[in-house]
Motif scaffolding. Structure first.
Motif, PDB file in Angstrom:
ATOM      1  N   SER A 202      29.644   7.019  45.903  1.00 15.90           N
ATOM      2  CA  SER A 202      30.845   7.338  45.139  1.00 15.90           C
ATOM      3  C   SER A 202      30.491   8.103  43.874  1.00 15.90           C
ATOM      4  CB  SER A 202      31.595   6.050  44.764  1.00 15.90           C
ATOM      5  OG  SER A 202      30.785   5.232  43.936  1.00 15.90           O
ATOM      6  N   ILE A 203      31.529   8.706  43.271  1.00 13.69           N
ATOM      7  CA  ILE A 203      31.423   9.395  41.985  1.00 13.69           C
ATOM      8  C   ILE A 203      32.317   8.660  41.003  1.00 13.69           C
ATOM      9  CG2 ILE A 203      31.719  11.579  40.755  1.00 13.69           C
ATOM     10  CD1 ILE A 203      31.499  13.005  43.454  1.00 13.69           C
ATOM     11  N   GLU A 204      31.732   8.097  39.940  1.00 13.68           N
ATOM     12  CA  GLU A 204      32.469   7.265  39.001  1.00 13.68           C
ATOM     13  C   GLU A 204      32.459   7.911  37.628  1.00 13.68           C
ATOM     14  OE1 GLU A 204      29.950   3.913  39.218  1.00 13.68           O
ATOM     15  OE2 GLU A 204      30.288   3.581  41.372  1.00 13.68           O
ATOM     16  N   ARG A 205      33.632   8.247  37.094  1.00  9.11           N
ATOM     17  CA  ARG A 205      33.688   8.837  35.755  1.00  9.11           C
ATOM     18  C   ARG A 205      33.365   7.769  34.711  1.00  9.11           C
ATOM     19  NH1 ARG A 205      38.559  12.366  33.018  1.00  9.11           N
ATOM     20  NH2 ARG A 205      37.888  13.880  34.584  1.00  9.11           N
ATOM     21  N   LEU A 206      32.525   8.157  33.748  1.00  7.07           N
ATOM     22  CA  LEU A 206      32.109   7.238  32.693  1.00  7.07           C
ATOM     23  C   LEU A 206      32.840   7.461  31.383  1.00  7.07           C
ATOM     24  CD1 LEU A 206      28.226   7.259  33.225  1.00  7.07           C
ATOM     25  CD2 LEU A 206      29.892   5.598  34.077  1.00  7.07           C
ATOM     26  N   THR A 207      33.232   8.688  31.081  1.00  9.06           N
ATOM     27  CA  THR A 207      33.870   9.000  29.803  1.00  9.06           C
ATOM     28  C   THR A 207      35.371   9.177  29.991  1.00  9.06           C
ATOM     29  OG1 THR A 207      33.225  11.300  30.166  1.00  9.06           O
ATOM     30  CG2 THR A 207      31.845   9.980  28.714  1.00  9.06           C
ATOM     31  N   LYS A 208      36.097   9.024  28.895  1.00  3.16           N
ATOM     32  CA  LYS A 208      37.554   9.036  28.952  1.00  3.16           C
ATOM     33  C   LYS A 208      38.124   9.974  27.901  1.00  3.16           C
ATOM     34  CE  LYS A 208      37.257   4.129  30.125  1.00  3.16           C
ATOM     35  NZ  LYS A 208      37.545   2.748  29.656  1.00  3.16           N
ATOM     36  N   GLY A 209      39.427  10.239  28.028  1.00  4.02           N
ATOM     37  CA  GLY A 209      40.123  11.017  27.018  1.00  4.02           C
ATOM     38  C   GLY A 209      39.784  12.491  27.074  1.00  4.02           C
ATOM     39  N   ASN A 210      39.965  13.154  25.940  1.00  4.16           N
ATOM     40  CA  ASN A 210      39.761  14.592  25.875  1.00  4.16           C
ATOM     41  C   ASN A 210      38.347  14.915  25.428  1.00  4.16           C
ATOM     42  OD1 ASN A 210      40.292  13.749  23.086  1.00  4.16           O
ATOM     43  ND2 ASN A 210      40.230  15.937  22.667  1.00  4.16           N
ATOM     44  N   GLY A 211      38.017  16.190  25.374  1.00  2.00           N
ATOM     45  CA  GLY A 211      36.754  16.625  24.802  1.00  2.00           C
ATOM     46  C   GLY A 211      35.733  17.061  25.833  1.00  2.00           C
ATOM     47  N   ARG A 212      34.553  17.403  25.311  1.00  2.00           N
ATOM     48  CA  ARG A 212      33.407  17.786  26.139  1.00  2.00           C
ATOM     49  C   ARG A 212      32.248  16.861  25.796  1.00  2.00           C
ATOM     50  NH1 ARG A 212      33.232  22.433  22.934  1.00  2.00           N
ATOM     51  NH2 ARG A 212      31.376  23.279  23.953  1.00  2.00           N
ATOM     52  N   TYR A 213      31.740  16.184  26.808  1.00  3.19           N
ATOM     53  CA  TYR A 213      30.620  15.257  26.654  1.00  3.19           C
ATOM     54  C   TYR A 213      29.388  15.953  27.226  1.00  3.19           C
ATOM     55  CZ  TYR A 213      34.351  11.949  25.710  1.00  3.19           C
ATOM     56  OH  TYR A 213      35.444  11.314  25.167  1.00  3.19           O
ATOM     57  N   LEU A 214      28.476  16.323  26.346  1.00  2.00           N
ATOM     58  CA  LEU A 214      27.411  17.251  26.699  1.00  2.00           C
ATOM     59  C   LEU A 214      26.031  16.641  26.499  1.00  2.00           C
ATOM     60  CD1 LEU A 214      28.950  20.269  24.735  1.00  2.00           C
ATOM     61  CD2 LEU A 214      29.211  19.819  27.186  1.00  2.00           C
ATOM     62  N   ALA A 215      25.048  17.230  27.198  1.00  2.00           N
ATOM     63  CA  ALA A 215      23.624  16.906  27.010  1.00  2.00           C
ATOM     64  C   ALA A 215      23.339  15.419  27.054  1.00  2.00           C
ATOM     65  CB  ALA A 215      23.125  17.512  25.692  1.00  2.00           C
TER      66      ALA A 215
END
Length: 782
Positions: A467-480
């Motif tokens: 499966s593919i599970e999203r870890l982050t929420k809300g808006n924005g860019r989560y990088l590096a």
């Protein structure tokens, strides 16, 4: 000797003939003055950010950290016309200075005792409805922004090393330093500077035992590896490779470092070539954007012991990239195009080198593009990023393969092929593109970045659950993202509409998101920013197109001039990013529409591939449909339109004004005017051939072919060192238009490359000059 080149202060000059469309217009709202109010304090009660993918009013705001997940709605922000005016002041707009410039004269940038050199001098404009608390962004603010990058968690997870890049406009240079911050830092735990930062110190890398930190620095002239003991003392230079070092990593036992550096056989023959010696080229790829002429060298792998002489361990006639150690240190994975006639292919496969025997084995197909291999902690698997073709229009998806070659490379889990891990959301500040997968210690899952609809999130690829599970929420860019060795923490960069990015940390499951640095907060909170509004429209074929509209505050009953801004790439996107140029323009009264037309990334592979062999076709129709949509639904002035773009966005700018006369002005940067010559002269000739694959198509969809139709005043800005879209593209179009006595100006930047607007590539004064000229051109014509 007489010259036609202007090397004095920036100015907009207009040919004496064909002075059409030169009436001076000014935006409805002015840049407000600073009232002296103190910057706002950042809010520390922050967890997961809220979702801005809703229809938000385009209101000026002061920057704020992401709202708590518990908050159902954004913090209310009063619209400009709802603010209570200061009743102590007269309700009258200040008297305007008469504009004595003739309409066929261009504004100039001048220095005076009242204004510093380089300041844009424009006629006074109408005051806004009320005096706002803080000023909007100015051109000169560009060099105040600092860019954080490359967070690296210490082996015990307690500290994060990262890089801060800053601009020095006075000395016209940039510099970067390595900083440290505690991963559990509170507000009282301030980051501290670890290196002097008088040069460019980058790429911090912890030794496996955490006692040393290695980094790259050009303090000796070329980028070399330095090692700093964490218990005190000066950094010691480890490498002295003639061509410098482009990438490196510690061996698992911490006794040596693997480095990547340019090399050719003649380097070891000590043959001095006379200055008049010719350069003989027999293959494509003799030069590369950002590097220049390669002199026949390719990136090879070197082993540098902490004590002893360096050893080159490869001698390939191609580049070996993205090297990664096996957990036991016996093998190295890397990506390379080792095909016959590799120079006429843009592919790259995953290879593994056994150090003891020198044997190589290929683990992925050779037709696609492999990148960023990462071994599982148990050494059984390699996760990597893979695109099945070479057009850049396909998804760059997470793949998996058995490290010993016993299996077949494949998408890591069902559905993995439907996501893209590339994170190129354009802000002209950050250069993030791909991040190496991050394995959890149990070797059963790993983290990747996923771009979707203008945002970038972290997802966990779970091999057990498939499966593919999203870890982050809300808006924005989560990088590096960087996962700690025990899998309990993730260090990352979070960026959004209102900040170029800060270091954040979260638990290994994505919970308990917390902000650790505030590198730009004090400055950003001294300015008003415009919140863009998400807009969508239907293309001619029913396809939904998304864009972002920056609306300045307006007096009731007035309309703003509109600038259309197609992005570069073309496989890139606008999104949750602080774009300084848009904030400056919106603060000066211009609305900006930033559309993600077909071909953009983050909307599915089919959406991206629709652009292949159709530049200037449906992508152009998408732009014009978006233009018509916002003109019919927003307070915008249809008689005052402009267009601007860079790279492919510059191509679309050139193409649009060759198809319509609706635009009053255009600014095209590092653009393409002739697809055929661009492809032949670029450092990416194979790519151009794949995305527009026939000469007839290249000719018919080239703006130069239709130059006789162009009536719009055009400003061409181009770096002379641009090897991606060569400056000949601007020269050709300038010549064709000038011969027809059109209003056109070409500005050549001697030191500018393709990404000259990014602080890692262009000098501060170049970047400021480019933005000043852009603002002036639109203020004169639109």
């Amino acid at each position: 000797m007489a010259t036609n080149e202007d090397t004095t202060k920036p100015r907009v000059s207009i040919p004496e003939t064909e002075q059409q469309n030169t009436e001076q217009h000014q935006p409805e709202s002015a840049e407000p003055e600073n009232t002296g109010q103190q910057p706002l304090e950042p809010d520390d009660n922050v967890t997961a950010p809220m979702d801005f993918h809703e229809q938000l009013a385009p209101t000026p705001i002061t920057p704020e950290e992401p709202a708590s997940e518990a908050e159902a709605e954004p913090t209310p922000v009063a619209e400009e016309h709802e603010q209570t005016p200061n009743t102590e002041e007269k309700n009258e707009a200040p008297e305007q200075t008469p504009n004595t410039r003739e309409k066929n004269e261009a504004p100039e940038l001048t220095a005076s005792s009242q204004q510093p050199a380089g300041t844009i001098v424009t006629p006074a404009r109408e005051a806004p409805v009320t005096a706002p608390r803080l000023p909007y962004m100015r051109v000169e603010d560009l060099t105040e922004l600092r860019v954080v990058s490359d967070p690296q968690l210490s082996p015990d997870g307690s500290q994060i090393a990262f890089t801060v890049l800053e601009s020095d406009a006075v000395h016209n240079t940039t510099r970067s330093a390595i900083w440290l911050v505690k991963s559990n830092a509170s507000k009282n735990d301030q980051p501290w500077k670890l290196t002097t930062g008088t040069a460019h110190d980058t790429q911090p890398r912890w030794s496996p035992d955490g006692r040393r930190l290695a980094f790259l620095s050009d303090r000796s002239g070329t980028p070399q590896i330095y090692v700093l003991t964490m218990y005190g003392g000066e950094a010691q230079q480890l490498s002295d490779l003639p061509q410098g070092v482009s990438d490196f990593s510690w061996s698992p036992n911490g006794r040596a470092i693997l480095a990547q550096s340019g090399w050719k056989p003649a380097d070891e023959q000590n043959l001095e070539q006379p200055g008049y010696a010719p350069t003989i080229i027999t293959r494509l790829g003799a030069y590369r954007e950002g590097t220049g002429f390669l002199h026949g060298r390719h990136q090879q792998l070197w082993l540098l012991p902490l004590a002893g002489e360096p050893t080159r361990i490869t001698s390939e006639p191609v580049d070996l990239l993205d090297a990664s150690w096996s957990p036991d240190g016996s093998e190295i994975a890397f990506c390379a195009n080792r095909r016959t006639d590799a120079d006429i292919s843009a592919s790259s496969a995953l290879w593994v080198l056994t150090l003891k025997t020198g044997q190589l084995r290929r683990l992925s197909p050779e037709d696609g593009v492999a990148a960023m291999p990462a071994w599982s902690p148990d050494g059984k698997y390699i996760a990597f990023l893979y695109s099945p073709d070479q057009t850049e229009a396909s998804n760059i998806a997470p793949w998996l393969v058995e490290a010993d070659g016993s299996g077949t490379a494949r998408p890591a889990v069902p559905g993995a092929e439907a996501i893209t891990t590339q994170v190129w959301i354009i802000d002209e500040l950050r250069t993030d593109y791909l991040t190496r997968p991050q394995w959890y210690p149990d070797s059963q899952s790993f983290i990747v970045t996923v771009q979707e609809r203008g945002q970038v999130h972290l997802s966990r690829i779970n091999l057990v659950k498939q499966s593919i599970e999203r870890l982050t929420k809300g808006n924005g860019r989560y990088l590096a993202p960087q996962l700690s060795k025990d899998g309990q923490r993730i260090a990352l960069i979070r960026a959004d509409w209102f900040t170029p990015g800060d270091i954040w940390c979260t638990d290994g499951n994505g919970e308990n998101l917390r902000k650790l640095t505030r590198v730009n907060d004090a400055f950003l909170q001294s300015r008003q920013l415009i919140r863009p509004k998400r807009v969508t429209w239907k293309a001619h074929d029913g396809l939904e197109i998304e864009g972002w509209l920056y609306l300045p505050p307006l007096r009731p009953g007035t309309r703003a001039p509109l600038l259309l801004a197609p992005h570069g790439g073309p496989t890139a996107a606008w999104g949750d990013a602080y774009v300084h140029e848009f904030q400056v323009l919106a603060g000066r009264g211009y609305a900006v529409l930033a559309p993600n037309s077909r071909g953009s990334s983050g909307y599915g592979e089919e959406f991206s591939r629709k652009l292949l062999n159709d530049w200037g076709g449906d992508d152009y129709r998408d732009l014009m449909a978006g233009l018509d949509h916002v003109l019919s639904t927003e307070p915008l002035d249809s008689s005052r339109l402009g267009i601007t773009g860079m790279s492919y966005g510059g191509y679309m700018t050139n193409w649009a004004i060759a198809q319509t006369n609706r635009f009053k002005a255009a600014v095209s940067r590092n653009s393409i005017s002739n697809i055929m010559t661009a492809g032949l002269l670029s450092d990416q000739p194979t790519w151009f051939q794949q995305v527009m694959d026939t000469p007839d198509l290249q000719r018919s969809r080239s703006p130069l072919t239709h130059a006789h139709k162009i009536q719009t005043p055009l400003l061409l800005l181009h770096g002379e060192n641009d090897l991606r879209c060569p400056i000949s593209e601007a020269v050709q179009l300038f010549t064709a238009l000038r011969q027809r006595k059109r209003v056109v100006q070409l500005v050549r930047y001697p030191e500018g490359g393709h990404l000259m607007d990014w602080p890692a590539n262009g000098s501060p004064q170049l970047r400021l000059d480019r933005l000043r000229r852009t603002v002036e051109w639109f203020e004169h014509f639109v």
